[in-house]
Motif scaffolding. Structure first.
Motif, mmCIF file in Angstrom:
data_model
loop_
_atom_site.group_PDB
_atom_site.id
_atom_site.type_symbol
_atom_site.label_atom_id
_atom_site.label_comp_id
_atom_site.label_asym_id
_atom_site.label_seq_id
_atom_site.Cartn_x
_atom_site.Cartn_y
_atom_site.Cartn_z
ATOM 1 N N ASP A 145 -4.752 -3.772 5.320
ATOM 2 C CA ASP A 145 -4.939 -4.373 3.903
ATOM 3 C C ASP A 145 -3.877 -5.445 3.831
ATOM 4 O OD1 ASP A 145 -6.895 -2.844 2.924
ATOM 5 O OD2 ASP A 145 -5.544 -1.196 2.230
ATOM 6 N N TRP A 146 -4.009 -6.438 3.018
ATOM 7 C CA TRP A 146 -3.124 -7.586 3.162
ATOM 8 C C TRP A 146 -1.561 -6.904 2.242
ATOM 9 C CZ3 TRP A 146 -2.546 -12.265 4.837
ATOM 10 C CH2 TRP A 146 -3.695 -12.994 5.288
ATOM 11 N N PRO A 147 -1.497 -6.133 1.336
ATOM 12 C CA PRO A 147 -0.121 -5.569 1.029
ATOM 13 C C PRO A 147 0.549 -4.953 2.051
ATOM 14 C CG PRO A 147 -1.837 -5.078 -0.780
ATOM 15 C CD PRO A 147 -2.552 -5.615 0.620
ATOM 16 N N HIS A 189 -1.728 -13.088 -1.816
ATOM 17 C CA HIS A 189 -1.116 -12.495 -0.632
ATOM 18 C C HIS A 189 -0.385 -13.384 0.298
ATOM 19 C CE1 HIS A 189 -2.811 -8.752 -1.694
ATOM 20 N NE2 HIS A 189 -4.118 -9.045 -1.626
ATOM 21 N N LEU A 190 -0.977 -14.663 0.119
ATOM 22 C CA LEU A 190 -0.243 -15.813 1.130
ATOM 23 C C LEU A 190 1.087 -16.175 0.679
ATOM 24 C CD1 LEU A 190 -3.270 -18.114 2.060
ATOM 25 C CD2 LEU A 190 -2.142 -16.386 3.570
ATOM 26 N N ARG A 191 0.939 -16.112 -0.732
ATOM 27 C CA ARG A 191 2.220 -16.301 -1.624
ATOM 28 C C ARG A 191 3.459 -15.227 -1.196
ATOM 29 N NH1 ARG A 191 -1.073 -18.415 -5.638
ATOM 30 N NH2 ARG A 191 -0.969 -16.486 -6.634
ATOM 31 N N ALA A 192 2.843 -14.270 -1.442
ATOM 32 C CA ALA A 192 3.803 -12.809 -1.010
ATOM 33 C C ALA A 192 4.098 -12.969 0.347
ATOM 34 C CB ALA A 192 2.851 -11.547 -1.278
ATOM 35 N N VAL A 249 -11.527 -9.988 3.318
ATOM 36 C CA VAL A 249 -11.203 -9.346 4.615
ATOM 37 C C VAL A 249 -9.692 -8.928 4.374
ATOM 38 C CG1 VAL A 249 -10.432 -9.750 6.836
ATOM 39 C CG2 VAL A 249 -12.475 -10.685 6.351
ATOM 40 N N GLY A 250 -9.429 -7.741 4.488
ATOM 41 C CA GLY A 250 -8.116 -7.067 4.130
ATOM 42 C C GLY A 250 -8.057 -6.653 2.638
ATOM 43 N N ASP A 263 -3.450 0.601 1.439
ATOM 44 C CA ASP A 263 -2.430 1.345 2.313
ATOM 45 C C ASP A 263 -3.184 1.223 3.823
ATOM 46 O OD1 ASP A 263 -4.016 3.196 1.607
ATOM 47 O OD2 ASP A 263 -2.593 4.718 1.155
ATOM 48 N N ARG A 264 -4.176 0.795 3.833
ATOM 49 C CA ARG A 264 -4.957 0.801 5.144
ATOM 50 C C ARG A 264 -4.342 0.044 6.272
ATOM 51 N NH1 ARG A 264 -10.981 -1.042 3.898
ATOM 52 N NH2 ARG A 264 -9.795 -2.835 3.511
ATOM 53 N N ALA A 265 -4.311 0.776 7.556
ATOM 54 C CA ALA A 265 -3.910 -0.099 8.733
ATOM 55 C C ALA A 265 -5.094 0.431 9.885
ATOM 56 C CB ALA A 265 -2.887 0.508 9.162
ATOM 57 N N PHE A 266 -5.202 -0.701 10.461
ATOM 58 C CA PHE A 266 -6.499 -0.589 11.571
ATOM 59 C C PHE A 266 -6.034 0.464 12.680
ATOM 60 C CE2 PHE A 266 -8.560 -2.578 15.416
ATOM 61 C CZ PHE A 266 -9.676 -2.386 15.075
#
Length: 760
Positions: free
Chosen positions: A168-170, A205-208, A357-358, A558-561
């Protein structure tokens, strides 16, 4: 409906509010969207009568002579007919083909982008209808990531959604220090998601990322693929050389003791084979291929090993010759670093390729039309449709099997324009000429509609009630009708219900429901399930269809690949033969296909700047997704028009490449190779590498008598060949071309007008 209040509806590029007025349809973004897509400006053009199909039409030669192969498709006038006649003609042709050839003689050629609505989803409707008749030959996978869809199940297992179930992006914002983005992170693609998107979250998310100080190295021939953040750097690699660069990076990691051998031993198989291979691919070997200095490659590998690194690969990079190698090599690079399964690290495939995506959805299955069971086993990879029509009965390789192309008599197309997605359009025209009948459902006079025998005018999403929903979105949208149907257009469901009645399968197709009753049935079933699963209140059907967007609870971001696999590789093994990540696949090696060996490999493309063909065609064309519309949808709209030059698709050239050819900004140019030619408007920019030109897809095919496209469709130039014998995916991203200034007055663009009509 004129003068009504603004009501919600949805597209694949966003949820919006609209109303009909005397001056036309007015559209504005939905207030829930923090970053609305500029493509919303195209929506009012859906009512443009200049491009709409007003009445049923039949090609004059087919009406006169009956079904049969014909080179006149796309060149002959049409005869408008009444609906009863059209239904009878089409039902009669379906009876004939099913009786004489069986369902193996019918190709249900449909692509799923026609509407974000889940009931009036053309692909689902046509497949359901054809299944009621006995089935059809289908296509599998897609043009977007067809090669990845075949290779990655061999590498990480069929149940790992490598294009959707990513980190996920976060999590990336919080944990990642360095993103090495092969293909960059193209912002323009993030406004689109299949099934719709209510909250465009990627810009935020890009700004983050920017605020968190995350470093991004965008490896691409195009500067626009570099995100606009302070920590981003553009590495202008030579096109089609990404695998060479990845292999050289792995060489450095192994040679300098930076590879995570513990991870490779515990979580992977075949690392020894991969290490032996990359021992032959040092940075000095890669430097002339990718035109990145050997010292820079070494420095990048060391930096990746020292930082919390995420390796990403866009979908575009696998739409090339041997495209399977790119995601496989990218995943292998992440594995050698040992970062897979760690928060914000490891591997990702598709960031910047689509807006979801994400991004987490609501965790609930959205409503959809049941398509029924198709008893026909025959299928083709989606990008092999021209091969199928041109070579019936011939064998072909696909995913380790030898299959046979079926002999197709009738092509039934609803919801898609293959003259956008497919390659080598002059070859596609010849292929369609071999069919006995081509049927197309369309609201607009697209190139595919003009190449049909029977044209069925259908409604747009503005003209009907529907349910907008996507598995990756946490919103469900009541799609209100904004305007009345144009001309004599009917919903796909209504057309198929009429045909089913004549053909004796009405009860099986409709199940005794009208379109409205189907919508209530689908929503009610979904709502009942979702109430139980999520423990939330939802309105009843009547309240939903009269109301606004429903926001469902968001899942934790909170997902991770592959995090579960990393935590317990024995208890949660991958569904691969080894239970591990397959850096060497005995299964793939056992297929014996020379164009896809058993481990990630550099295989030189036939068309790239390092090949002998570059002496004749010295410019590397990148045909990427357009920024002015989704695929070819609404190419005639005002937002699409803003991206054009001289009224046709814009080709971007480096200033030095333009200068040596005497080309100035705004000129009309001819782009050509041995397959064909097109006219485009020149845009000069140093945002592309020298030797590279960019011509987006999406321009409606507008053939002149010699086959040249006057509107700038790059797929007259791209090669219709599969990525390899394994994936048989689309290779439409790259081609070698030459560009010259067009002398004199260029021909007008006639792509959007109707065909000629005649009487009987």
């Amino acid at each position: 409906m004129t003068g009504a209040a603004f009501v919600p509806s949805s597209t694949h590029w966003g949820t919006f509010l609209a109303r009909d007025t005397e001056s036309g349809v007015q559209v504005r973004p939905h207030p829930a969207d923090p970053a609305p897509s500029p493509l919303l400006h195209n929506i009012p053009a859906m009512r443009d009568p200049a491009v709409r199909i007003a009445r049923p039409a039949v090609r004059a030669g087919w009406l006169r002579n009956g079904p049969g192969p014909s080179d006149a498709r796309g060149r002959e006038p049409f005869v408008e007919v009444e609906w009863p006649e059209l239904i009878e003609l089409l039902a009669g042709e379906l009876r004939r083909v099913y009786a004489e050839r069986g369902p193996q003689g019918v190709f249900g050629g449909s692509y799923g982008w026609a509407s974000a609505g889940r009931f009036h989803h053309a692909q689902s409707q046509v497949h359901r209808f054809l299944n009621c008749l006995g089935g059809f030959v289908r296509s599998v996978h897609n043009y977007s990531f067809g090669a990845s869809a075949v290779i990655m199940p061999h590498v990480v297992g069929p149940d790992v959604p490598v294009t959707a179930g990513l980190t996920d992006w976060p999590v990336i914002v919080e944990h990642t220090e360095l993103i090495v983005a092969f293909g960059g992170i193209p912002r323009k693609n993030t406004f689109v998601a299949s099934g719709g998107i209510t909250e465009h979250a990627v810009p935020g998310h890009l700004r983050a990322l920017d605020a968190a100080g995350v470093e991004v190295i965008a490896i691409s021939p195009l500067h626009e693929d570099t995100p606009d953040i302070r920590g981003a750097r553009w590495l202008p690699v030579r096109p089609a050389s990404d695998v060479a660069l990845m292999l050289a990076l792995m060489h450095v990691l192994f040679a300098e003791g930076l590879a995570d051998r513990g991870f490779l031993q515990r979580y992977c198989t075949g690392a020894d084979v991969l290490e032996a291979y990359v021992a032959t691919t040092p940075p000095e070997w890669a430097e002339p291929l990718c035109e990145v200095a050997a010292d820079e490659i070494r420095a990048l590998a060391r930096r990746m090993a020292a930082r919390r690194t995420l390796v990403t690969v866009t979908w575009s990079l696998q739409r090339t010759e041997h495209g399977e190698q790119v995601p496989w090599a990218g995943l292998a690079l992440a594995a050698v670093l040992g970062r897979i399964g760690l928060p914000g690290q490891g591997f990702g495939h598709g960031y910047g390729s689509m807006g979801d995506v994400g991004i987490r959805g609501a965790g609930t299955r959205m409503p959809r039309v049941p398509q029924g069971q198709n008893p026909v086993a025959e299928c083709i990879p989606v990008a092999r449709v021209a091969d199928m029509l041109l070579h019936p009965g011939e064998p072909f390789r696909f995913d380790g099997r030898t299959l046979t192309y079926p002999d197709i008599a009738l092509v039934y197309w609803a919801g898609g324009n293959p003259f956008h997605h497919h390659q080598d359009l002059n070859r596609l025209r010849r292929a369609l000429g071999r069919a006995e009948t081509v049927v197309v459902h369309e609201p607009f006079w697209t190139p595919m509609a003009k190449h049909a025998d029977i044209v069925v005018p259908v409604t747009t999403p503005l003209e009907r009630t529907d349910i907008g929903a996507a598995s990756t979105d946490r919103h469900i949208v009541p799609m209100h009708p904004i305007t009345a149907p144009y001309g004599e257009a009917r919903d796909d469901f209504e057309v198929f219900a009429d045909l089913a009645r004549v053909l004796g399968v009405e009860e099986e197709f409709t199940e005794g429901r009208t379109a409205r009753e189907w919508l209530v049935h689908l929503y009610t079933g979904w709502a009942d399930t979702t109430r139980r699963k999520l423990g939330i209140d939802l309105p009843d059907a009547e309240e939903f269809f009269a109301g606004d967007v429903i926001a469902l609870p968001a899942q934790p971001a909170d997902r991770a690949f592959l995090v579960a696999f990393r935590a317990d590789p024995d208890g949660r093994p991958l569904r691969t033969p080894s239970g591990r990540i397959e850096l060497y696949s005995e299964r793939i090696a056992g297929f014996g296909d020379a164009d896809c060996p058993g481990h990630p490999t550099w295989i030189e493309p036939e068309e790239w700047l390092g090949s002998p063909l570059a002496q004749r065609y010295p410019l590397h064309l990148i045909a990427h997704q357009p920024r002015g519309q989704l695929h070819s949808q609404l190419d005639f709209g005002p937002q699409s028009a803003r991206t054009k030059v001289a009224g046709r698709a814009a080709i971007t050239l480096h200033p030095q490449d333009a200068a040596v050819r005497g080309i100035s900004d705004g000129d009309v140019v001819r782009v050509f190779n041995d397959r064909g030619a097109c006219l485009a408007g020149a845009r000069i920019s140093d945002g592309v590498r020298r030797g590279v030109v960019v011509l987006p897809t999406g321009a409606w095919y507008d053939p002149l008598p010699d086959g040249t496209c006057a509107n700038g469709n790059p797929n007259v130039l791209t090669r219709d060949r599969g990525t390899s014998s394994l994936g048989q995916g689309c290779t439409g991203q790259h081609a070698l071309v030459e560009v010259e200034r067009y002398p004199g007055t260029p021909p007008p663009v006639r792509a959007y007008g109707p065909p000629e009509f005649t009487s009987r």
